[in-house]
Design a protein around this motif. Sequence first.
Motif: not given
Length: 465
Positions: A297, A285-286
């Motif tokens: 991330r 996930d960013e």
Amino acid sequence: MTLDLLRFTTAGSVDDGKSTLIGRLLYDSKQVFEDQLAQVAQASERRGGSGTLDLALLTDGLRAEREQGITIDVAYRYFATARRRFIIADCPGHRQYTRNMVTGASTADVSVVLLDARRGVLEQSKRHAFISALLGIPEMVVAINKMDLVDYSQARYEELVVEFEGFARKLRGGKNPRRIATSYIPMSALNGDNVVDLSQPMPWYDGPPLLELLEQVEVAYDHPGEKPARFPVQWVIRPGASVAASDLAVSDIAAPAIHLPGGGPTEDYRGYSGQLASGALRLGDEVTVLPTGTRTRIAGIDTYDGELEEALAPMSLTLRLEDELDVSRGELICHPEEAPAVARELEADVCWMAEQPLRAGSRYVLKHTSRSATAMVESIEDMIDVHTLERVAPSAGERPPIEDRQAQLALNDIGRVRLRTSAPLVFDPYTSNRRTGSFILIDESSNGTVGAGMIAALATQRSVA
């Protein structure tokens, strides 16, 4: 399979039967040990119980409580059924112990507000119901107790339901509407009617008993994906880094054993530990780190049981990030498209818990998630009248002349306060997220908690009633 956990609190006016209700709940659900029953039987006999068990003694543990027959401190009890685990917070009913009620209810999923069927809806009943709504407790159960003293009258029960519902509708409006579901149960805690088993003398009641209702209620973390991810950093783990004496307050000399995937060296390990306050985080996930706004991330999610692909609230975990960033305790990691507010000025509803009043110009330590900052009270906007739920001008104390009087919040008052902090806070409105929308105020001289706050909005955003 691990059963989910429901936290609920009992509240209401003095002598409405809160401790008796909890005692009955524990006793009828077979959660009391034989030695506990023996102690309660002896204590009941000393108090002239004539052979009957005073089940309130199962929770009223302080000597002063047993002598006076009242609850003073918050009493916590744990029990479990085949369907769910429970933690009960038995809160005091006296007005002078309202601050204890705020403490006990702050983490609850359900508030059980008791009414005495003879006395009806009293001031303290309204106060506790309002505090339950203010604290964002999503479910409220109104237990109309002592029905045996009104001959199990259906007409009296329906009369009280109508009276309380008129008040409950006001809880759902105002400056910050609360989404709160309300259920009503007629009961006699003394005799066990509608507590664990359905009542024989009240066949007209077609709802579930209290325990069954509590087993069915959804808990706060049933749908973690419904709220944005919020991860306050509590501790930066770097096993190879030296620990300075000045860092001992936020670090630990003995770092835990770190085992990297593939057996890599621990000297290069950098992790950010804490408890996921809400939402979910996934590998890759960013994310953004606030208040700095730096983006990166997620490179790994480590837990005691090993690596995870996804973490859900309220897990405790350690995040590894792809980039080496300057991330410290008190900062917050979240998804950039669902970022919370970052500000030094805010408005909050404050429950005041100290003998010394809160006045404009006062300074306190503000503890919010894992971050601490100095906060100055810029102004007291209003107070809440628990009878009408209207916001009124704050009290000015007893000091004449009028032009010299100063607005203040006294012990157990609740009001809207404007604060300015020494460092930016990362927060959500309390109505959106209880974990990132709440804080406490600490007196620097005594180190005592003097207030509990629920963030309403940025100070520059004026809400309209």
